[in-house]
Design an enzyme around this catalytic site. Structure first.
Site, PDB file in Angstrom:
ATOM      1  N   SER A 248      29.597   9.396  19.144  1.00 28.39           N
ATOM      2  CA  SER A 248      28.871   8.806  18.015  1.00 28.39           C
ATOM      3  C   SER A 248      29.796   7.895  17.228  1.00 28.39           C
ATOM      4  CB  SER A 248      28.319   9.903  17.096  1.00 28.39           C
ATOM      5  OG  SER A 248      29.382  10.588  16.446  1.00 28.39           O
ATOM      6  N   LYS A 249      29.249   7.282  16.177  1.00 28.80           N
ATOM      7  CA  LYS A 249      30.007   6.306  15.386  1.00 28.80           C
ATOM      8  C   LYS A 249      31.277   6.890  14.773  1.00 28.80           C
ATOM      9  CE  LYS A 249      27.221   2.427  13.771  1.00 28.80           C
ATOM     10  NZ  LYS A 249      28.288   1.472  14.117  1.00 28.80           N
ATOM     11  N   ARG A 250      31.257   8.172  14.471  1.00 28.69           N
ATOM     12  CA  ARG A 250      32.452   8.749  13.841  1.00 28.69           C
ATOM     13  C   ARG A 250      33.652   8.778  14.781  1.00 28.69           C
ATOM     14  NH1 ARG A 250      29.200  13.198  14.761  1.00 28.69           N
ATOM     15  NH2 ARG A 250      30.099  14.903  15.983  1.00 28.69           N
ATOM     16  N   GLY A 252      34.466   6.101  16.556  1.00 25.49           N
ATOM     17  CA  GLY A 252      34.898   4.717  16.734  1.00 25.49           C
ATOM     18  C   GLY A 252      33.735   3.819  17.093  1.00 25.49           C
TER      19      GLY A 252
END
Length: 486
Positions: A248-250, A252
């Site tokens: 996921s976005k967390r 990168g």
């Protein structure tokens, strides 16, 4: 044998995740290898989260990657429309078809009633998994009440299919429940909408992430209920974060847009994603054409893999520094926008042309890992005057350096011609005459020419800048240094 028909069916609820791109890529590769059809379908039934902006980002991302579709939005086709919310009447008709055949039923249970039953089961057995108890399964009356349509799941036996990646899969029907086909408003749930669309669009192979394997048994039940041929299935291993969690976005950058904005080349993105769950001997770097030629389902692995940002960047670097993978023309055309974003001034920006960038590429090809980094390395050659690093200037443009910079300027000005070889010969002659060593002169001259302590070879810098700009920058730096105290 008919040519395969494959599809990619994203939901426009946000950015295009690179895991979704991997799914699209494998479908696209097989369609292109076999001369089949690649379909783009928009599954927008989540109206609370679906947006036109997200839809536009998905289309832009696929276009940037070069994953062109044969049927779908903007292309048309015989099986449109290709957006689910434009097909509601079709889902409703197909649901009624199953109801009439007694393969589905109207369920009048309210959410509140089912929630009470769920809570009662949890109180009795916290680990128990609630399943719809079949309350309306055999109901024959039709009260004037809101309802959903549920599938009458097979009670006995099992669903069996051969996955093109995972082999034979057997799921006992007892594990299934009477799942919902249509909500009260006539909007289909995922499994029903996907089956109706795949059936009507004549999709022959459904390739998607392994997380969708849970959906395959109920979908096969639906195909059999409609009496149509069940498509083949290929489930792909998951892309996980380095920690083993869902990517996921967390963790990168995971959206296609971020890689485009950073300066990755589309073919390198496809190259890295193709190798995520598929292999072809020991080969790591592929052109798009090589991927099409080499791809096969038999070479897909079953094990989930962990996303490696460093390896991803290394693959991009290989594409950028290899002319056979990224031509000079493509490199220059993709670098120009990054240079123009750097706010170098109107007069300087006018010098940024594909021709000018192409002539400077030989200096940076081996070192730049992205188009963004390439633009940063080329900045001093297009910005006039160059941005001066204050710490570098304070260290190297000092009073005692002024005569050395001036001497260097006179040496290059005497060069027989403005070529790297002639410039180097002239400088070497001056160093020999003056008793200086290049290590004493080099950094002051480098800062004078580029404003930085790191750059390509000084003779490359001089050649690309040209005679007039080089001499002007050396004169300005010598004057600047002469005004400073030691």
């Amino acid at each position: 044998m008919s040519k395969p028909r494959l599809r990619f069916a994203p939901s426009p609820t946000g950015y295009l995740h690179i895991g979704g791109v991997r799914t699209a890529l494998f479908n696209w590769l097989w369609a292109r290898k076999t001369g089949g059809t690649f379909i783009l379908r928009v599954e927008d039934t989540d109206q609370e989260r679906s947006t036109d902006a997200s839809r536009a980002v998905i289309f832009e991302s696929l276009n940037w990657l070069g994953l062109d579709w044969d049927e779908g939005p903007g292309k048309g086709g015989e099986h449109g429309p290709y957006t689910q919310m434009e097909r509601l009447s079709l889902y409703q008709a197909k649901a009624e078809e199953l109801v009439r055949a007694k393969k589905a039923f109207r369920c009048y249970c309210t959410k509140a009633e089912l929630d009470l039953q769920r809570e009662a089961l949890k109180a009795k057995d916290p680990k128990a998994q609630f399943k719809y108890p079949g309350t309306c399964r055999e109901r024959t009356d039709e009260p004037n009440l809101p309802y959903v349509v549920r599938f009458k799941t097979f009670r006995g036996g099992s669903v069996r299919y051969v996955d093109k990646v995972f082999g034979e899969i057997v799921t006992p029907n007892i594990e299934q429940q009477d799942f919902v086909l249509l909500r009260e408003g006539g909007v289909p749930l995922y499994n029903f909408g996907a089956v109706v669309d795949d059936m009507m669009m004549e999709v022959s192979l459904v390739a998607r992430g392994r997380d969708h394997m849970v959906n395959t048994p109920p979908q096969i039940m639906l195909y059999e209920a409609f009496g149509v041929k069940v498509p083949e299935f290929a489930h792909l291993p998951m892309m996980l974060a380095p920690s083993g969690e869902k990517l996921s976005k967390r963790h990168g950058a995971v959206s296609v847009s971020e890689y485009a904005e950073t300066g990755y080349t589309p073919d390198a993105v496809l190259n890295y994603l193709a190798r995520f769950g598929w292999s072809h001997g020991d080969q790591e770097v592929f052109s798009k054409e090589e991927l099409i030629h080499a791809f096969s389902w038999e070479s897909c692995g079953r094990g989930d893999g962990k996303f490696d940002a460093k390896k991803f960047l290394a693959i991009n670097h290989e594409h950028l520094k290899t002319p056979g993978l990224t031509t000079d023309g493509d490199y220059a055309s993709r670098t120009v926008p990054f240079l123009k974003k750097r706010a170098i001034g109107v007069q300087s920006e006018a010098r940024i042309t594909e021709k000018a960038v192409t002539s400077a590429l030989y200096m940076i090809r081996e070192r730049a890992t992205t188009f963004g980094q390439a633009a940063d390395m080329l900045d001093p050659f297009f910005r006039e005057p160059p941005v001066m690093d204050e710490k570098a200037a304070a260290k190297f443009l000092i009073k005692e350096a002024a005569p050395r910079i001036a001497g260097f300027r006179e040496a290059v000005a005497r060069a027989a011609e403005w070529t790297e070889g002639a410039l180097e010969a002239s400088v070497n002659a001056w160093l020999a005459e003056s008793g200086l060593e290049m290590k004493v002169v080099g950094q002051s001259v480098r800062v004078a020419l580029t404003g930085r302590t790191a750059s390509p070879s000084l003779y490359q810098v001089l050649f690309v800048l040209g005679r007039d700009v080089s001499l002007a920058r050396l004169s300005r730096a010598a004057s600047m240094a002469d005004r400073l105290s030691i």
